[in-house]
Design a protein around this motif. Structure first.
Motif, PDB file in Angstrom:
ATOM      1  N   GLU A  28     -21.647  31.322  31.331  1.00  0.00           N
ATOM      2  CA  GLU A  28     -20.343  31.439  30.668  1.00  0.00           C
ATOM      3  C   GLU A  28     -20.469  31.189  29.166  1.00  0.00           C
ATOM      4  OE1 GLU A  28     -17.544  32.629  31.879  1.00  0.00           O
ATOM      5  OE2 GLU A  28     -18.458  32.870  33.840  1.00  0.00           O
ATOM      6  N   ALA A  29     -21.329  30.240  28.794  1.00  0.00           N
ATOM      7  CA  ALA A  29     -21.548  29.976  27.363  1.00  0.00           C
ATOM      8  C   ALA A  29     -22.193  31.192  26.702  1.00  0.00           C
ATOM      9  CB  ALA A  29     -22.420  28.735  27.176  1.00  0.00           C
ATOM     10  N   ILE A  30     -23.170  31.783  27.379  1.00  0.00           N
ATOM     11  CA  ILE A  30     -23.823  32.976  26.836  1.00  0.00           C
ATOM     12  C   ILE A  30     -22.809  34.109  26.705  1.00  0.00           C
ATOM     13  CG2 ILE A  30     -25.530  34.775  27.330  1.00  0.00           C
ATOM     14  CD1 ILE A  30     -27.239  32.574  28.654  1.00  0.00           C
ATOM     15  N   LEU A  31     -21.983  34.288  27.720  1.00  0.00           N
ATOM     16  CA  LEU A  31     -20.962  35.329  27.673  1.00  0.00           C
ATOM     17  C   LEU A  31     -19.998  35.103  26.506  1.00  0.00           C
ATOM     18  CD1 LEU A  31     -19.793  37.854  29.005  1.00  0.00           C
ATOM     19  CD2 LEU A  31     -18.401  36.328  30.424  1.00  0.00           C
ATOM     20  N   SER A  32     -19.681  33.858  26.239  1.00  0.00           N
ATOM     21  CA  SER A  32     -18.774  33.545  25.135  1.00  0.00           C
ATOM     22  C   SER A  32     -19.381  33.873  23.777  1.00  0.00           C
ATOM     23  CB  SER A  32     -18.371  32.079  25.186  1.00  0.00           C
ATOM     24  OG  SER A  32     -17.627  31.830  26.365  1.00  0.00           O
ATOM     25  N   THR A  33     -20.708  33.968  23.703  1.00  0.00           N
ATOM     26  CA  THR A  33     -21.337  34.395  22.447  1.00  0.00           C
ATOM     27  C   THR A  33     -21.259  35.903  22.288  1.00  0.00           C
ATOM     28  OG1 THR A  33     -23.564  34.657  23.380  1.00  0.00           O
ATOM     29  CG2 THR A  33     -22.987  32.475  22.506  1.00  0.00           C
ATOM     30  N   GLY A  34     -20.900  36.616  23.366  1.00  0.00           N
ATOM     31  CA  GLY A  34     -20.780  38.070  23.311  1.00  0.00           C
ATOM     32  C   GLY A  34     -21.975  38.807  23.887  1.00  0.00           C
ATOM     33  N   ASP A  35     -22.958  38.090  24.401  1.00  0.00           N
ATOM     34  CA  ASP A  35     -24.157  38.713  24.958  1.00  0.00           C
ATOM     35  C   ASP A  35     -23.978  38.917  26.462  1.00  0.00           C
ATOM     36  OD1 ASP A  35     -26.647  39.682  25.561  1.00  0.00           O
ATOM     37  OD2 ASP A  35     -27.746  38.055  24.556  1.00  0.00           O
ATOM     38  N   ARG A  36     -23.334  40.006  26.811  1.00  0.00           N
ATOM     39  CA  ARG A  36     -23.001  40.302  28.204  1.00  0.00           C
ATOM     40  C   ARG A  36     -24.252  40.479  29.068  1.00  0.00           C
ATOM     41  NH1 ARG A  36     -17.983  43.250  29.253  1.00  0.00           N
ATOM     42  NH2 ARG A  36     -17.846  43.620  31.476  1.00  0.00           N
ATOM     43  N   ALA A  37     -25.267  41.177  28.558  1.00  0.00           N
ATOM     44  CA  ALA A  37     -26.475  41.432  29.340  1.00  0.00           C
ATOM     45  C   ALA A  37     -27.213  40.127  29.654  1.00  0.00           C
ATOM     46  CB  ALA A  37     -27.396  42.389  28.589  1.00  0.00           C
ATOM     47  N   ALA A  38     -27.315  39.237  28.677  1.00  0.00           N
ATOM     48  CA  ALA A  38     -27.979  37.956  28.916  1.00  0.00           C
ATOM     49  C   ALA A  38     -27.178  37.100  29.896  1.00  0.00           C
ATOM     50  CB  ALA A  38     -28.187  37.211  27.612  1.00  0.00           C
ATOM     51  N   ALA A  39     -25.846  37.198  29.848  1.00  0.00           N
ATOM     52  CA  ALA A  39     -25.002  36.449  30.781  1.00  0.00           C
ATOM     53  C   ALA A  39     -25.212  36.949  32.207  1.00  0.00           C
ATOM     54  CB  ALA A  39     -23.536  36.572  30.389  1.00  0.00           C
ATOM     55  N   VAL A  40     -25.298  38.259  32.368  1.00  0.00           N
ATOM     56  CA  VAL A  40     -25.544  38.820  33.704  1.00  0.00           C
ATOM     57  C   VAL A  40     -26.915  38.376  34.211  1.00  0.00           C
ATOM     58  CG1 VAL A  40     -25.934  40.965  34.995  1.00  0.00           C
ATOM     59  CG2 VAL A  40     -23.985  40.779  33.439  1.00  0.00           C
ATOM     60  N   LYS A  41     -27.898  38.373  33.331  1.00  0.00           N
ATOM     61  CA  LYS A  41     -29.239  37.926  33.713  1.00  0.00           C
ATOM     62  C   LYS A  41     -29.217  36.460  34.165  1.00  0.00           C
ATOM     63  CE  LYS A  41     -33.956  37.456  32.127  1.00  0.00           C
ATOM     64  NZ  LYS A  41     -34.848  37.323  31.012  1.00  0.00           N
ATOM     65  N   ALA A  42     -28.490  35.610  33.428  1.00  0.00           N
ATOM     66  CA  ALA A  42     -28.371  34.199  33.795  1.00  0.00           C
ATOM     67  C   ALA A  42     -27.671  34.042  35.147  1.00  0.00           C
ATOM     68  CB  ALA A  42     -27.632  33.428  32.715  1.00  0.00           C
ATOM     69  N   LEU A  43     -26.659  34.879  35.382  1.00  0.00           N
ATOM     70  CA  LEU A  43     -25.964  34.843  36.672  1.00  0.00           C
ATOM     71  C   LEU A  43     -26.870  35.311  37.806  1.00  0.00           C
ATOM     72  CD1 LEU A  43     -22.474  36.139  35.564  1.00  0.00           C
ATOM     73  CD2 LEU A  43     -22.964  33.894  36.544  1.00  0.00           C
ATOM     74  N   GLU A  44     -27.700  36.306  37.538  1.00  0.00           N
ATOM     75  CA  GLU A  44     -28.627  36.773  38.564  1.00  0.00           C
ATOM     76  C   GLU A  44     -29.660  35.697  38.906  1.00  0.00           C
ATOM     77  OE1 GLU A  44     -29.952  40.416  36.785  1.00  0.00           O
ATOM     78  OE2 GLU A  44     -28.324  41.573  37.722  1.00  0.00           O
ATOM     79  N   GLU A  45     -30.073  34.920  37.916  1.00  0.00           N
ATOM     80  CA  GLU A  45     -30.966  33.796  38.190  1.00  0.00           C
ATOM     81  C   GLU A  45     -30.276  32.779  39.094  1.00  0.00           C
ATOM     82  OE1 GLU A  45     -32.027  32.269  34.371  1.00  0.00           O
ATOM     83  OE2 GLU A  45     -33.298  33.980  33.875  1.00  0.00           O
ATOM     84  N   ALA A  46     -28.998  32.520  38.838  1.00  0.00           N
ATOM     85  CA  ALA A  46     -28.237  31.595  39.680  1.00  0.00           C
ATOM     86  C   ALA A  46     -28.081  32.168  41.088  1.00  0.00           C
ATOM     87  CB  ALA A  46     -26.870  31.326  39.061  1.00  0.00           C
ATOM     88  N   LEU A  47     -27.860  33.470  41.175  1.00  0.00           N
ATOM     89  CA  LEU A  47     -27.723  34.119  42.477  1.00  0.00           C
ATOM     90  C   LEU A  47     -29.018  34.028  43.284  1.00  0.00           C
ATOM     91  CD1 LEU A  47     -25.741  35.730  44.239  1.00  0.00           C
ATOM     92  CD2 LEU A  47     -26.695  37.810  43.238  1.00  0.00           C
ATOM     93  N   PHE A  48     -30.154  34.082  42.608  1.00  0.00           N
ATOM     94  CA  PHE A  48     -31.446  33.943  43.273  1.00  0.00           C
ATOM     95  C   PHE A  48     -31.563  32.559  43.931  1.00  0.00           C
ATOM     96  CE2 PHE A  48     -35.943  32.705  43.187  1.00  0.00           C
ATOM     97  CZ  PHE A  48     -36.474  33.714  43.979  1.00  0.00           C
ATOM     98  N   LEU A  49     -31.025  31.541  43.256  1.00  0.00           N
ATOM     99  CA  LEU A  49     -31.073  30.187  43.813  1.00  0.00           C
ATOM    100  C   LEU A  49     -30.054  29.963  44.913  1.00  0.00           C
ATOM    101  CD1 LEU A  49     -31.491  28.065  40.579  1.00  0.00           C
ATOM    102  CD2 LEU A  49     -33.198  28.483  42.340  1.00  0.00           C
TER     103      LEU A  49
END
Length: 172
Positions: free
Chosen positions: A121-142
């Protein structure tokens, strides 16, 4: 043993209060830092973190941040200090710094899914949508069965086929 330590802590606190009354300013800050160093030397950085948390409750965020930074300088893997510091930076809405602070926490506690969501969410708030999705996918892996993560990823990813079909229907 605990009673003696508690009594010594009360005495040190009373001495610190006297110093505050006598000479405000730099002497007080030096006394605080000395107190932090003494507690750390005894392996009691938890008390310093608890003190920083108390400062937060008193709306003294800058002082709390300085204490968290001091604890992390002496003990860079202190989970509680890393978590509380990341939460504090996030509450100040400093999104790039918050994402970095959550990353530092996750380096120590990699399995914390909620922290991964907060980092995304912090990454998304910076405007970097692709990095936010990547961070979410890492969370989804866990945590593959967590519906919050899946819903957030779905909200952020663009379904091109669905958009085209909606455009086609709208143009008809």
């Amino acid at each position: 043993v605990f009673d003696r330590q508690a009594q010594r802590f009360k005495i040190e606190l009373a001495q610190l209060r006297l110093r505050i009354r006598e000479r405000p300013g730099a002497v007080v800050n030096a006394a605080r830092l000395g107190h932090v160093a003494r507690l750390r030397a005894r392996g009691q950085s938890g008390r310093v973190v608890a003190g920083a948390s108390a400062l937060l409750r008193l709306n003294r965020a800058d002082e709390a941040m300085r204490q968290y930074d001091e604890v992390l300088r002496l003990d860079p893997r202190n989970e509680k200090a890393l978590y509380d510091r990341a939460s504090l930076v996030e509450s100040k809405r400093e999104w790039a710094s918050a994402a970095e602070a959550w990353r530092a926490y996750l380096d120590v506690v990699p399995g914390d899914v909620d922290a991964r969501l907060r980092r995304a969410e912090a990454i998304l708030s910076t405007g970097d949508r692709a990095a936010a999705v990547k961070a979410l996918e890492e969370a989804l892996f866990l945590s593959p069965s967590d519906p919050r993560i899946r819903a957030r990823i779905d909200a952020l990813t663009v379904n091109v086929a669905a958009l085209l079909s909606k455009a086609l229907v709208a143009s008809a």
